[in-house]
Design a protein around this motif. Sequence first.
Motif, PDB file in Angstrom:
ATOM      1  N   LYS A  10      -0.303  -7.301  13.785  1.00  0.00           N
ATOM      2  CA  LYS A  10      -0.719  -8.298  12.808  1.00  0.00           C
ATOM      3  C   LYS A  10       0.475  -8.690  11.946  1.00  0.00           C
ATOM      4  O   LYS A  10       1.116  -7.834  11.330  1.00  0.00           O
ATOM      5  CB  LYS A  10      -1.844  -7.756  11.935  1.00  0.00           C
ATOM      6  CG  LYS A  10      -3.123  -7.447  12.715  1.00  0.00           C
ATOM      7  CD  LYS A  10      -4.242  -6.962  11.802  1.00  0.00           C
ATOM      8  CE  LYS A  10      -5.523  -6.712  12.595  1.00  0.00           C
ATOM      9  NZ  LYS A  10      -6.629  -6.252  11.709  1.00  0.00           N
ATOM     10  N   VAL A  45       7.474   2.371   5.093  1.00  0.00           N
ATOM     11  CA  VAL A  45       6.501   2.535   6.168  1.00  0.00           C
ATOM     12  C   VAL A  45       5.344   3.384   5.655  1.00  0.00           C
ATOM     13  O   VAL A  45       5.541   4.315   4.878  1.00  0.00           O
ATOM     14  CB  VAL A  45       7.150   3.193   7.413  1.00  0.00           C
ATOM     15  CG1 VAL A  45       7.706   4.575   7.086  1.00  0.00           C
ATOM     16  CG2 VAL A  45       6.161   3.277   8.561  1.00  0.00           C
ATOM     17  N   SER A  46       4.131   3.020   6.068  1.00  0.00           N
ATOM     18  CA  SER A  46       2.956   3.781   5.649  1.00  0.00           C
ATOM     19  C   SER A  46       1.894   3.682   6.735  1.00  0.00           C
ATOM     20  O   SER A  46       1.955   2.822   7.616  1.00  0.00           O
ATOM     21  CB  SER A  46       2.398   3.242   4.325  1.00  0.00           C
ATOM     22  OG  SER A  46       2.005   1.881   4.466  1.00  0.00           O
ATOM     23  N   THR A  51      -3.776   2.155  10.810  1.00  0.00           N
ATOM     24  CA  THR A  51      -2.842   1.031  10.888  1.00  0.00           C
ATOM     25  C   THR A  51      -1.480   1.432  10.328  1.00  0.00           C
ATOM     26  O   THR A  51      -1.391   1.977   9.223  1.00  0.00           O
ATOM     27  CB  THR A  51      -3.374  -0.190  10.118  1.00  0.00           C
ATOM     28  OG1 THR A  51      -4.577  -0.645  10.740  1.00  0.00           O
ATOM     29  CG2 THR A  51      -2.360  -1.331  10.130  1.00  0.00           C
ATOM     30  N   ARG A  53       1.918   0.267   8.805  1.00  0.00           N
ATOM     31  CA  ARG A  53       2.472  -0.879   8.076  1.00  0.00           C
ATOM     32  C   ARG A  53       3.974  -0.688   7.921  1.00  0.00           C
ATOM     33  O   ARG A  53       4.419   0.312   7.356  1.00  0.00           O
ATOM     34  CB  ARG A  53       1.818  -1.009   6.704  1.00  0.00           C
ATOM     35  CG  ARG A  53       2.218  -2.258   5.909  1.00  0.00           C
ATOM     36  CD  ARG A  53       1.443  -2.301   4.599  1.00  0.00           C
ATOM     37  NE  ARG A  53       1.615  -3.564   3.889  1.00  0.00           N
ATOM     38  CZ  ARG A  53       2.585  -3.809   3.011  1.00  0.00           C
ATOM     39  NH1 ARG A  53       3.486  -2.855   2.743  1.00  0.00           N
ATOM     40  NH2 ARG A  53       2.664  -4.985   2.413  1.00  0.00           N
ATOM     41  N   GLU A  55       7.504  -2.384   6.632  1.00  0.00           N
ATOM     42  CA  GLU A  55       8.253  -3.402   5.897  1.00  0.00           C
ATOM     43  C   GLU A  55       9.693  -3.364   6.392  1.00  0.00           C
ATOM     44  O   GLU A  55      10.328  -2.304   6.400  1.00  0.00           O
ATOM     45  CB  GLU A  55       8.203  -3.120   4.393  1.00  0.00           C
ATOM     46  CG  GLU A  55       6.802  -3.172   3.805  1.00  0.00           C
ATOM     47  CD  GLU A  55       6.785  -2.904   2.305  1.00  0.00           C
ATOM     48  OE1 GLU A  55       7.774  -3.277   1.632  1.00  0.00           O
ATOM     49  OE2 GLU A  55       5.799  -2.321   1.820  1.00  0.00           O
ATOM     50  N   ILE A  60       6.850  -8.159   7.090  1.00  0.00           N
ATOM     51  CA  ILE A  60       5.932  -7.024   7.212  1.00  0.00           C
ATOM     52  C   ILE A  60       5.176  -7.144   8.530  1.00  0.00           C
ATOM     53  O   ILE A  60       4.668  -8.215   8.873  1.00  0.00           O
ATOM     54  CB  ILE A  60       4.927  -6.986   6.046  1.00  0.00           C
ATOM     55  CG1 ILE A  60       5.666  -6.809   4.714  1.00  0.00           C
ATOM     56  CG2 ILE A  60       3.915  -5.859   6.241  1.00  0.00           C
ATOM     57  CD1 ILE A  60       4.767  -6.926   3.500  1.00  0.00           C
ATOM     58  N   CYS A  62       2.160  -5.090  10.905  1.00  0.00           N
ATOM     59  CA  CYS A  62       1.132  -4.049  10.916  1.00  0.00           C
ATOM     60  C   CYS A  62       0.675  -3.807  12.352  1.00  0.00           C
ATOM     61  O   CYS A  62       0.336  -4.756  13.068  1.00  0.00           O
ATOM     62  CB  CYS A  62      -0.058  -4.459  10.051  1.00  0.00           C
ATOM     63  SG  CYS A  62       0.338  -4.611   8.287  1.00  0.00           S
TER      64      CYS A  62
END
Length: 202
Positions: A10, A45-46, A51, A53, A55, A60, A62
């Motif tokens: 995404k 990053v997370s 999901t 994510r 950066e 960004i 996902c």
Amino acid sequence: MGAEARTTLKIGRQSYEGTALLETDELRFRGDTRMRIALRDVSAVSAKDGTLRVEHANGIACFVLGDVAESWAEKIRSPRTLADKLGIKRGMQVAVIDVDDRDILDDLEAKGAQLIIGSVPQDTMVVLFRIGRPSQLATLSAMTSRIARDGAIWVVHPRGDASVGDTVIFAAARDAGLTYTKVVRFSEHDTAEKLVIPRTAR
């Protein structure tokens, strides 16, 4: 060679179906679109609710990964170096034959490896041997006689060149009394195949 998973990517309001690949130095996506994110360009990053994510320098992204999202996030936060993937440890003697990538050699030295350039001393634990021609594989037998019984020869070869592809390497390995155990992404253009003496012959 790295981690791979089917995913939905995404970007803003756009969604794309395909496959994500987490390599030593980059995160790639192949499918309805293509994307490559160098890990050095990742600023944050997370992982939440399956999901991932990311950066990065261009925005960004996902990735819907499910249960593996958190483990991928951790790998991006603390990536394994090439030396780690090759099994290089501090104080280990590593013979280097025809590998001239200074960044890779610096990585090995930073790990504490003792590099021997251009020759294979007796009882060497690891050999890095880059080939560009099938004829170079004729030296595998001589190398086998010089490595430690529990040592390894990593044959580095260019991806996409069938003349020195894995099947050619595996055939030469069998002739030299070696067996294949592992493959890693060595660099942007090269792959490395790990060859060892079979346990029954040590």
